[in-house]
Design a protein around this motif. Structure first.
Motif, PDB file in Angstrom:
ATOM      1  N   ASP A   1      -8.430   0.001   3.038  1.00  0.00           N
ATOM      2  CA  ASP A   1      -8.650   1.032   4.040  1.00  0.00           C
ATOM      3  C   ASP A   1      -7.561   0.974   5.117  1.00  0.00           C
ATOM      4  O   ASP A   1      -6.980   2.003   5.492  1.00  0.00           O
ATOM      5  CB  ASP A   1     -10.030   0.851   4.673  1.00  0.00           C
ATOM      6  CG  ASP A   1     -10.368   1.950   5.659  1.00  0.00           C
ATOM      7  OD1 ASP A   1     -10.742   3.050   5.219  1.00  0.00           O
ATOM      8  OD2 ASP A   1     -10.232   1.707   6.882  1.00  0.00           O
ATOM      9  N   ALA A   2      -7.276  -0.213   5.611  1.00  0.00           N
ATOM     10  CA  ALA A   2      -6.246  -0.368   6.645  1.00  0.00           C
ATOM     11  C   ALA A   2      -4.862  -0.033   6.088  1.00  0.00           C
ATOM     12  O   ALA A   2      -4.029   0.571   6.781  1.00  0.00           O
ATOM     13  CB  ALA A   2      -6.264  -1.789   7.196  1.00  0.00           C
ATOM     14  N   PHE A   3      -4.604  -0.425   4.848  1.00  0.00           N
ATOM     15  CA  PHE A   3      -3.326  -0.094   4.214  1.00  0.00           C
ATOM     16  C   PHE A   3      -3.137   1.418   4.151  1.00  0.00           C
ATOM     17  O   PHE A   3      -2.078   1.956   4.513  1.00  0.00           O
ATOM     18  CB  PHE A   3      -3.275  -0.700   2.815  1.00  0.00           C
ATOM     19  CG  PHE A   3      -2.130  -0.203   1.973  1.00  0.00           C
ATOM     20  CD1 PHE A   3      -0.833  -0.642   2.216  1.00  0.00           C
ATOM     21  CD2 PHE A   3      -2.351   0.709   0.955  1.00  0.00           C
ATOM     22  CE1 PHE A   3       0.236  -0.177   1.448  1.00  0.00           C
ATOM     23  CE2 PHE A   3      -1.296   1.171   0.175  1.00  0.00           C
ATOM     24  CZ  PHE A   3      -0.001   0.731   0.428  1.00  0.00           C
ATOM     25  N   TYR A   4      -4.172   2.121   3.711  1.00  0.00           N
ATOM     26  CA  TYR A   4      -4.078   3.575   3.607  1.00  0.00           C
ATOM     27  C   TYR A   4      -3.833   4.218   4.973  1.00  0.00           C
ATOM     28  O   TYR A   4      -3.036   5.153   5.099  1.00  0.00           O
ATOM     29  CB  TYR A   4      -5.354   4.140   3.000  1.00  0.00           C
ATOM     30  CG  TYR A   4      -5.412   4.081   1.483  1.00  0.00           C
ATOM     31  CD1 TYR A   4      -4.252   4.108   0.709  1.00  0.00           C
ATOM     32  CD2 TYR A   4      -6.635   4.020   0.824  1.00  0.00           C
ATOM     33  CE1 TYR A   4      -4.320   4.074  -0.677  1.00  0.00           C
ATOM     34  CE2 TYR A   4      -6.704   3.988  -0.562  1.00  0.00           C
ATOM     35  CZ  TYR A   4      -5.549   4.016  -1.311  1.00  0.00           C
ATOM     36  OH  TYR A   4      -5.613   3.985  -2.682  1.00  0.00           O
ATOM     37  N   ARG A   5      -4.503   3.741   5.992  1.00  0.00           N
ATOM     38  CA  ARG A   5      -4.327   4.324   7.326  1.00  0.00           C
ATOM     39  C   ARG A   5      -2.880   4.166   7.790  1.00  0.00           C
ATOM     40  O   ARG A   5      -2.318   5.074   8.419  1.00  0.00           O
ATOM     41  CB  ARG A   5      -5.303   3.689   8.306  1.00  0.00           C
ATOM     42  CG  ARG A   5      -6.736   4.104   8.041  1.00  0.00           C
ATOM     43  CD  ARG A   5      -7.765   3.385   8.887  1.00  0.00           C
ATOM     44  NE  ARG A   5      -9.094   3.732   8.421  1.00  0.00           N
ATOM     45  CZ  ARG A   5      -9.762   4.840   8.770  1.00  0.00           C
ATOM     46  NH1 ARG A   5      -9.207   5.689   9.639  1.00  0.00           N
ATOM     47  NH2 ARG A   5     -10.950   5.100   8.282  1.00  0.00           N
ATOM     48  N   LYS A   6      -2.283   3.042   7.479  1.00  0.00           N
ATOM     49  CA  LYS A   6      -0.884   2.820   7.859  1.00  0.00           C
ATOM     50  C   LYS A   6       0.037   3.781   7.113  1.00  0.00           C
ATOM     51  O   LYS A   6       0.922   4.402   7.718  1.00  0.00           O
ATOM     52  CB  LYS A   6      -0.488   1.378   7.559  1.00  0.00           C
ATOM     53  CG  LYS A   6       0.963   1.047   7.937  1.00  0.00           C
ATOM     54  CD  LYS A   6       1.284  -0.395   7.656  1.00  0.00           C
ATOM     55  CE  LYS A   6       2.718  -0.733   8.076  1.00  0.00           C
ATOM     56  NZ  LYS A   6       2.925  -0.630   9.539  1.00  0.00           N
ATOM     57  N   VAL A   7      -0.172   3.915   5.806  1.00  0.00           N
ATOM     58  CA  VAL A   7       0.710   4.772   5.015  1.00  0.00           C
ATOM     59  C   VAL A   7       0.497   6.248   5.347  1.00  0.00           C
ATOM     60  O   VAL A   7       1.457   7.016   5.432  1.00  0.00           O
ATOM     61  CB  VAL A   7       0.509   4.513   3.513  1.00  0.00           C
ATOM     62  CG1 VAL A   7       1.390   5.443   2.685  1.00  0.00           C
ATOM     63  CG2 VAL A   7       0.839   3.062   3.176  1.00  0.00           C
ATOM     64  N   VAL A   8      -0.750   6.650   5.538  1.00  0.00           N
ATOM     65  CA  VAL A   8      -1.016   8.047   5.914  1.00  0.00           C
ATOM     66  C   VAL A   8      -0.321   8.385   7.222  1.00  0.00           C
ATOM     67  O   VAL A   8       0.294   9.449   7.359  1.00  0.00           O
ATOM     68  CB  VAL A   8      -2.532   8.312   5.995  1.00  0.00           C
ATOM     69  CG1 VAL A   8      -2.805   9.657   6.662  1.00  0.00           C
ATOM     70  CG2 VAL A   8      -3.165   8.277   4.605  1.00  0.00           C
ATOM     71  N   ALA A   9      -0.408   7.501   8.204  1.00  0.00           N
ATOM     72  CA  ALA A   9       0.265   7.746   9.486  1.00  0.00           C
ATOM     73  C   ALA A   9       1.770   7.857   9.294  1.00  0.00           C
ATOM     74  O   ALA A   9       2.436   8.690   9.935  1.00  0.00           O
ATOM     75  CB  ALA A   9      -0.072   6.627  10.472  1.00  0.00           C
ATOM     76  N   SER A  10       2.317   7.043   8.423  1.00  0.00           N
ATOM     77  CA  SER A  10       3.752   7.086   8.158  1.00  0.00           C
ATOM     78  C   SER A  10       4.146   8.404   7.506  1.00  0.00           C
ATOM     79  O   SER A  10       5.146   9.029   7.874  1.00  0.00           O
ATOM     80  CB  SER A  10       4.143   5.905   7.263  1.00  0.00           C
ATOM     81  OG  SER A  10       5.546   5.804   7.138  1.00  0.00           O
ATOM     82  N   ILE A  11       3.354   8.849   6.544  1.00  0.00           N
ATOM     83  CA  ILE A  11       3.622  10.148   5.896  1.00  0.00           C
ATOM     84  C   ILE A  11       3.526  11.277   6.918  1.00  0.00           C
ATOM     85  O   ILE A  11       4.387  12.160   6.977  1.00  0.00           O
ATOM     86  CB  ILE A  11       2.630  10.386   4.743  1.00  0.00           C
ATOM     87  CG1 ILE A  11       2.917   9.431   3.582  1.00  0.00           C
ATOM     88  CG2 ILE A  11       2.700  11.838   4.261  1.00  0.00           C
ATOM     89  CD1 ILE A  11       1.889   9.490   2.477  1.00  0.00           C
ATOM     90  N   ARG A  12       2.505  11.231   7.752  1.00  0.00           N
ATOM     91  CA  ARG A  12       2.298  12.322   8.704  1.00  0.00           C
ATOM     92  C   ARG A  12       3.397  12.377   9.770  1.00  0.00           C
ATOM     93  O   ARG A  12       3.615  13.425  10.383  1.00  0.00           O
ATOM     94  CB  ARG A  12       0.926  12.181   9.361  1.00  0.00           C
ATOM     95  CG  ARG A  12      -0.216  12.527   8.421  1.00  0.00           C
ATOM     96  CD  ARG A  12      -0.211  14.017   8.088  1.00  0.00           C
ATOM     97  NE  ARG A  12      -1.269  14.388   7.158  1.00  0.00           N
ATOM     98  CZ  ARG A  12      -1.061  14.867   5.943  1.00  0.00           C
ATOM     99  NH1 ARG A  12       0.186  15.028   5.505  1.00  0.00           N
ATOM    100  NH2 ARG A  12      -2.057  15.207   5.162  1.00  0.00           N
ATOM    101  N   SER A  13       4.104  11.296   9.979  1.00  0.00           N
ATOM    102  CA  SER A  13       5.228  11.343  10.911  1.00  0.00           C
ATOM    103  C   SER A  13       6.395  12.143  10.352  1.00  0.00           C
ATOM    104  O   SER A  13       7.286  12.547  11.109  1.00  0.00           O
ATOM    105  CB  SER A  13       5.687   9.917  11.246  1.00  0.00           C
ATOM    106  OG  SER A  13       6.324   9.301  10.139  1.00  0.00           O
TER     107      SER A  13
END
Length: 401
Positions: free
Chosen positions: A198-210
């Motif tokens: 879950d934490a991994f996904y939140r990090k990657v999603v935030a990176s994509i959204r940037s």
């Protein structure tokens, strides 16, 4: 008066219009979509024309198998990510352009990420570094940010599937068929560690959204995307995120390891027990996803069955596919069967039928050729064709909307 150029432009816009809806923040997925998986080893053999003629709405496509001057296509080296391989990016763009011309939406689905090389490209060994050291999370997030920036707005891309079948729980001792209590215990213990999906996904999603504010993102559940493993995830506050599980249970029946021992419906070994598997049992297996969605108020159009299927020579495969598709359509879930026109293995090529391929085919393979498989069709491919969701426009006309 129309001229040939105007007609061609209008035709292209008509084809691409449904795909362009993805730029509206996941609008492509507001209507049930049905598709297939394309995990081909050759970028030049992507069956987009055949997919369009069959009526597929999208394809999960992986580039991991494609050849590169570097060790890992596009990534360069999953043990040392330093930026996208530009020559590979050009190849990927060309494939996506071909999909767009046929009106096929593409979910990009890597089998490898920095710190996690696909088992089949890793000497048949599991590469679990991504789930043991958060340093690899940074490289994985950087890769996805770079790719999202490059492909932002491409008309074919309707989803970024961060990683196919992640398994941070693989080495934990947790049984794949573990129940809710054991699963919840594992989830709690993984919180804050490098195994925290879950934490991994939140990090990657935030990176994509940037780099890309709107392209839909698909998150696979853990333990090879088992429905029960969705319990480790909490919904991200992003209306363009979808959640996916895969359906291959009971694996002792669906896989090529079956070798005639089990048929469907029927008694099948599952974990340490023998259970009767039929449509009702399939529904029980899927239930954790639907219960999770109800608990967290995740709408049905943000749920996906990213893969399902069975080895084509197993007895009852057509019935298994029929029961699965009927169940998923009743629930209104997006789905993609595995696989479609795969160039590497015929085991899930349902158009071939349930029998062996002719000797002439294998003789051509032995000569180093890439022969076309005879595909007369079968009850399995008939079931899939009948179960595909109609195009959104056609659905609206029939429903009076």
């Amino acid at each position: 008066m129309w001229n040939p150029v105007s007609v061609a432009v209008l035709a292209l816009v008509t084809v691409l219009a449904p795909l362009m809806a993805q730029a509206e923040g996941g609008g492509f997925w507001d209507t049930q979509r049905t598709g297939a998986n394309s995990f081909n080893r050759s970028p030049s053999l992507q069956p987009f024309g055949e997919a369009r003629r069959l009526g597929l709405g999208f394809m999960r496509l992986t580039f991991t198998k494609w050849a590169s001057a570097k060790r890992d296509f596009l990534i360069g080296d999953v043990s040392d990510y330093r930026g996208l391989v530009q020559e590979d990016l050009k190849i990927l763009r060309g494939v996506l352009d071909g999909a767009a011309k046929q009106g096929i939406g593409i979910i990009l689905t890597p089998l490898s990420l920095p710190g996690s090389r696909w088992r089949q490209f890793n000497g048949a060994k599991n590469d679990l570094r991504l789930w043991q050291d958060k340093t690899w999370w940074n490289q994985a997030a950087s890769f996805w940010k770079d790719l999202a920036f490059e492909l932002n707005g491409h008309p074919a891309v309707v989803g970024f599937n961060i990683l196919n079948e992640p398994a941070p729980d693989l080495a934990s001792g947790l049984a794949e068929e573990a129940g809710a209590e054991d699963r919840d215990t594992w989830c709690r213990n993984a919180t804050g560690t490098a195994s925290d999906l879950d934490a991994f996904y939140r990090k990657v999603v935030a990176s994509i959204r940037s780099a890309d504010a709107s392209t839909p993102i698909i998150l696979d559940a853990g333990f090879y995307t088992q429905p029960m493993a969705i319990r480790c995830l909490k919904p991200i506050d992003d209306g363009s995120v979808l959640y996916s599980v895969h359906l291959y249970e009971p694996y002792e029946f669906t896989s090529h390891f079956n070798k005639g021992k089990f048929q469907y419906p029927g008694d099948v070994t599952y974990g340490e027990k023998t259970e009767f598997w039929d449509r009702e049992r399939l529904q029980i297996h899927l239930a954790p996803l639907l219960e999770w969605a109800t608990q967290w108020k995740v709408p049905t159009d943000r749920l996906m069955i990213g893969e399902f299927g069975c080895y084509r020579r197993n007895r009852g495969c057509a019935t298994y596919l029929s029961d699965t598709i009927t169940l998923l359509n009743e629930k209104g879930l997006h789905w993609a069967f595995y696989g479609f026109r795969e160039d590497e293995w015929d085991g899930y090529d349902y158009e071939v039928g349930s029998g062996p391929l002719p000797d002439t085919y294998w003789d051509a393979v032995d000569r180093g050729e890439t022969p076309t498989r005879p595909r007369p069709g079968s009850p399995m491919s008939d079931v899939i064709r009948a179960g595909l969701a109609p195009p959104p426009a056609a659905r609206s006309v029939r429903s009076g909307q």
